[in-house]
Design an enzyme around this catalytic site. Structure first.
Site, PDB file in Angstrom:
ATOM      1  N   CYS A   1       0.820  -1.208   0.000  1.00 24.00           N
ATOM      2  CA  CYS A   1       0.000   0.000   0.000  1.00 24.00           C
ATOM      3  C   CYS A   1       0.861   1.268   0.000  1.00 24.00           C
ATOM      4  O   CYS A   1       2.031   1.239   0.382  1.00 24.00           O
ATOM      5  CB  CYS A   1      -0.927   0.011   1.211  1.00 24.00           C
ATOM      6  SG  CYS A   1      -2.285   1.206   1.078  1.00 24.00           S
TER       7      CYS A   1
ATOM      8  N   ASP B   1      -6.062  -3.002  11.751  1.00 24.99           N
ATOM      9  CA  ASP B   1      -4.941  -2.071  11.882  1.00 24.99           C
ATOM     10  C   ASP B   1      -4.844  -1.612  13.329  1.00 24.99           C
ATOM     11  O   ASP B   1      -5.762  -1.814  14.126  1.00 24.99           O
ATOM     12  CB  ASP B   1      -5.163  -0.871  10.954  1.00 24.99           C
ATOM     13  CG  ASP B   1      -3.863  -0.241  10.477  1.00 24.99           C
ATOM     14  OD1 ASP B   1      -2.802  -0.545  11.058  1.00 24.99           O
ATOM     15  OD2 ASP B   1      -3.913   0.555   9.522  1.00 24.99           O
TER      16      ASP B   1
END
Length: 219
Positions: A13, A132
Protein backbone atom coordinates in the site's frame (compact mmCIF):
# COMPACT_ATOMS: atom_id res chain seq x y z
CA UNK A 1 -9.92 -17.68 9.00
CA UNK A 2 -8.27 -19.81 6.32
CA UNK A 3 -7.21 -23.38 5.65
CA UNK A 4 -3.64 -24.61 5.67
CA UNK A 5 -3.70 -25.13 1.90
CA UNK A 6 -4.49 -21.50 1.12
CA UNK A 7 -1.71 -19.04 0.40
CA UNK A 8 -1.61 -15.65 2.04
CA UNK A 9 -2.43 -12.80 -0.31
CA UNK A 10 -0.15 -9.74 -0.30
CA UNK A 11 -1.05 -6.07 -0.63
CA UNK A 12 1.60 -3.35 -0.90
CA UNK A 13 0.00 0.00 0.00
CA UNK A 14 0.90 3.65 -0.40
CA UNK A 15 2.48 3.48 -3.84
CA UNK A 16 3.40 6.74 -5.57
CA UNK A 17 6.03 5.82 -8.21
CA UNK A 18 6.26 3.61 -11.29
CA UNK A 19 9.33 1.85 -9.91
CA UNK A 20 7.44 0.88 -6.75
CA UNK A 21 4.48 -0.49 -8.70
CA UNK A 22 6.84 -2.51 -10.86
CA UNK A 23 8.73 -3.83 -7.82
CA UNK A 24 5.49 -4.93 -6.14
CA UNK A 25 4.35 -6.76 -9.26
CA UNK A 26 7.74 -8.41 -9.77
CA UNK A 27 7.81 -9.57 -6.15
CA UNK A 28 4.45 -11.26 -6.55
CA UNK A 29 2.04 -8.88 -4.81
CA UNK A 30 -1.65 -9.59 -5.37
CA UNK A 31 -2.76 -5.98 -4.85
CA UNK A 32 -1.34 -2.48 -4.67
CA UNK A 33 -2.86 0.41 -2.77
CA UNK A 34 -3.25 4.08 -3.65
CA UNK A 35 -3.97 6.51 -0.82
CA UNK A 36 -6.57 9.16 -1.66
CA UNK A 37 -6.49 10.73 1.83
CA UNK A 38 -4.93 14.17 1.37
CA UNK A 39 -3.44 14.36 4.87
CA UNK A 40 -1.37 11.24 4.32
CA UNK A 41 2.30 11.60 3.29
CA UNK A 42 1.52 8.82 0.79
CA UNK A 43 -1.37 10.70 -0.80
CA UNK A 44 -1.52 10.44 -4.57
CA UNK A 45 -3.68 12.47 -6.93
CA UNK A 46 -6.36 10.53 -8.76
CA UNK A 47 -4.87 11.23 -12.19
CA UNK A 48 -1.50 9.99 -11.00
CA UNK A 49 -3.01 6.86 -9.44
CA UNK A 50 -4.82 6.08 -12.68
CA UNK A 51 -1.51 6.33 -14.56
CA UNK A 52 0.14 3.95 -12.10
CA UNK A 53 -2.80 1.54 -12.17
CA UNK A 54 -2.48 1.19 -15.94
CA UNK A 55 0.92 -0.44 -15.35
CA UNK A 56 -0.69 -3.35 -13.51
CA UNK A 57 -0.92 -6.69 -15.31
CA UNK A 58 -4.06 -8.85 -15.12
CA UNK A 59 -4.83 -10.36 -11.70
CA UNK A 60 -3.04 -7.64 -9.72
CA UNK A 61 -5.76 -5.56 -8.07
CA UNK A 62 -5.64 -1.78 -7.62
CA UNK A 63 -7.04 -0.68 -4.25
CA UNK A 64 -8.15 2.84 -3.37
CA UNK A 65 -7.86 3.93 0.27
CA UNK A 66 -10.41 6.52 1.40
CA UNK A 67 -10.96 8.36 4.68
CA UNK A 68 -14.37 10.03 4.96
CA UNK A 69 -14.38 10.89 1.26
CA UNK A 70 -17.49 12.26 -0.41
CA UNK A 71 -19.52 9.90 -2.61
CA UNK A 72 -18.48 12.01 -5.57
CA UNK A 73 -14.80 11.55 -4.80
CA UNK A 74 -15.15 7.79 -4.50
CA UNK A 75 -17.20 7.60 -7.70
CA UNK A 76 -14.61 9.64 -9.57
CA UNK A 77 -11.95 7.13 -8.53
CA UNK A 78 -14.15 4.23 -9.63
CA UNK A 79 -14.56 5.88 -13.02
CA UNK A 80 -10.86 6.63 -13.46
CA UNK A 81 -9.72 3.17 -12.33
CA UNK A 82 -12.40 0.74 -13.53
CA UNK A 83 -11.31 -2.31 -11.51
CA UNK A 84 -10.67 -0.41 -8.28
CA UNK A 85 -11.30 -2.25 -5.01
CA UNK A 86 -12.45 0.19 -2.33
CA UNK A 87 -10.89 0.40 1.13
CA UNK A 88 -12.50 2.56 3.82
CA UNK A 89 -10.46 3.78 6.81
CA UNK A 90 -12.60 6.55 8.26
CA UNK A 91 -15.97 6.76 9.97
CA UNK A 92 -17.92 5.37 7.04
CA UNK A 93 -21.19 3.57 7.78
CA UNK A 94 -22.18 0.31 6.08
CA UNK A 95 -24.41 2.34 3.75
CA UNK A 96 -21.48 4.61 2.84
CA UNK A 97 -19.39 1.57 1.91
CA UNK A 98 -22.14 -0.16 -0.04
CA UNK A 99 -23.50 2.75 -2.07
CA UNK A 100 -21.00 2.35 -4.90
CA UNK A 101 -21.86 -1.26 -5.66
CA UNK A 102 -18.20 -2.26 -5.54
CA UNK A 103 -16.41 -4.86 -3.43
CA UNK A 104 -14.85 -3.15 -0.44
CA UNK A 105 -12.51 -3.65 2.50
CA UNK A 106 -13.39 -2.08 5.85
CA UNK A 107 -10.60 -1.12 8.22
CA UNK A 108 -11.03 -1.92 11.91
CA UNK A 109 -8.92 -0.08 14.47
CA UNK A 110 -7.90 -2.70 17.00
CA UNK A 111 -7.68 -1.74 20.67
CA UNK A 112 -8.47 -3.47 23.99
CA UNK A 113 -12.23 -3.68 24.37
CA UNK A 114 -12.98 -3.28 20.67
CA UNK A 115 -15.74 -5.75 19.65
CA UNK A 116 -14.52 -7.05 16.31
CA UNK A 117 -17.33 -9.59 16.00
CA UNK A 118 -19.96 -6.87 16.36
CA UNK A 119 -18.05 -4.74 13.85
CA UNK A 120 -17.97 -7.67 11.42
CA UNK A 121 -21.73 -8.13 11.81
CA UNK A 122 -22.32 -4.45 11.00
CA UNK A 123 -20.14 -4.66 7.89
CA UNK A 124 -21.31 -8.10 6.79
CA UNK A 125 -21.15 -7.08 3.12
CA UNK A 126 -17.41 -6.29 3.28
CA UNK A 127 -15.16 -8.52 1.20
CA UNK A 128 -12.73 -8.52 4.13
CA UNK A 129 -11.88 -6.65 7.31
CA UNK A 130 -8.47 -4.97 7.44
CA UNK A 131 -7.19 -4.99 11.01
CA UNK A 132 -4.94 -2.07 11.88
CA UNK A 133 -3.55 -0.47 15.03
CA UNK A 134 -5.61 2.11 16.89
CA UNK A 135 -3.71 5.40 16.90
CA UNK A 136 -4.60 9.09 16.93
CA UNK A 137 -5.99 10.13 13.57
CA UNK A 138 -6.61 7.63 10.78
CA UNK A 139 -4.47 4.72 9.69
CA UNK A 140 -2.28 2.53 11.83
CA UNK A 141 0.76 4.80 11.96
CA UNK A 142 3.06 1.88 11.23
CA UNK A 143 2.34 0.42 14.67
CA UNK A 144 1.85 -3.25 15.53
CA UNK A 145 -1.21 -4.06 17.63
CA UNK A 146 -1.67 -7.00 19.99
CA UNK A 147 -2.58 -9.87 17.67
CA UNK A 148 -4.15 -11.78 20.57
CA UNK A 149 -7.01 -9.25 20.42
CA UNK A 150 -8.27 -10.98 17.26
CA UNK A 151 -10.98 -13.53 18.13
CA UNK A 152 -10.66 -16.93 16.40
CA UNK A 153 -14.15 -16.87 14.91
CA UNK A 154 -14.22 -13.76 12.69
CA UNK A 155 -16.90 -14.63 10.08
CA UNK A 156 -15.13 -13.07 7.08
CA UNK A 157 -11.66 -12.88 5.57
CA UNK A 158 -9.14 -10.93 7.62
CA UNK A 159 -6.34 -8.74 6.27
CA UNK A 160 -3.59 -8.30 8.85
CA UNK A 161 -2.06 -4.82 8.81
CA UNK A 162 -0.31 -2.44 11.18
CA UNK A 163 3.45 -2.25 11.46
CA UNK A 164 4.22 -5.33 9.41
CA UNK A 165 7.78 -5.70 8.10
CA UNK A 166 9.86 -8.44 6.47
CA UNK A 167 11.07 -9.27 10.00
CA UNK A 168 7.70 -9.85 11.67
CA UNK A 169 5.22 -10.81 8.94
CA UNK A 170 6.07 -14.51 9.17
CA UNK A 171 5.22 -14.52 12.88
CA UNK A 172 2.02 -12.60 12.22
CA UNK A 173 0.84 -15.11 9.64
CA UNK A 174 1.72 -18.09 11.82
CA UNK A 175 -0.25 -16.64 14.75
CA UNK A 176 -3.23 -15.04 13.03
CA UNK A 177 -3.59 -17.12 9.85
CA UNK A 178 -5.05 -14.17 7.92
CA UNK A 179 -6.43 -14.28 4.41
CA UNK A 180 -4.04 -11.51 3.43
CA UNK A 181 -1.41 -9.12 4.76
CA UNK A 182 -1.01 -5.42 4.05
CA UNK A 183 2.22 -3.43 4.30
CA UNK A 184 3.15 0.19 3.69
CA UNK A 185 5.77 1.84 5.91
CA UNK A 186 7.44 -1.53 6.60
CA UNK A 187 8.86 -1.63 3.06
CA UNK A 188 9.83 2.04 2.71
CA UNK A 189 13.11 3.92 2.58
CA UNK A 190 11.20 7.18 3.21
CA UNK A 191 7.52 8.08 3.53
CA UNK A 192 5.89 7.27 0.22
CA UNK A 193 9.13 5.88 -1.24
CA UNK A 194 9.25 2.11 -1.37
CA UNK A 195 12.38 -0.04 -1.15
CA UNK A 196 12.37 -2.72 -3.84
CA UNK A 197 14.62 -5.02 -1.82
CA UNK A 198 12.34 -4.75 1.22
CA UNK A 199 9.28 -5.48 -0.92
CA UNK A 200 10.90 -8.67 -2.18
CA UNK A 201 12.00 -9.64 1.34
CA UNK A 202 8.46 -9.09 2.61
CA UNK A 203 6.93 -11.28 -0.08
CA UNK A 204 9.53 -13.96 0.53
CA UNK A 205 8.75 -13.91 4.26
CA UNK A 206 5.06 -14.39 3.48
CA UNK A 207 5.85 -17.40 1.32
CA UNK A 208 8.07 -18.77 4.07
CA UNK A 209 5.15 -18.58 6.51
CA UNK A 210 2.86 -20.35 4.05
CA UNK A 211 5.45 -23.09 3.53
CA UNK A 212 5.75 -23.63 7.29
CA UNK A 213 1.97 -23.82 7.67
CA UNK A 214 1.76 -26.34 4.82
CA UNK A 215 4.59 -28.44 6.29
CA UNK A 216 2.93 -28.51 9.70
CA UNK A 217 -0.30 -29.69 8.08
CA UNK A 218 1.51 -32.39 6.13
CA UNK A 219 0.43 -31.00 2.77
Amino acid sequence: MRTSSQRTRIKICGLTREADVDAAVEAGADAVGFVFYERSPRHVRLERAAELARRLPPFVTPVGLFVNATPEQVQAACTAIPHLLLQFHGDESPADCERHGRPYLRAARMAPGFDLLNFAARFATASALLLDAHVEGYGGGGKVFDWSLIPPSVPCPVVLSGGLTPANVTAGILQVRPWAVDVSSGVESAKGIKDAVAIHQFCEAVREADARIADAAGT
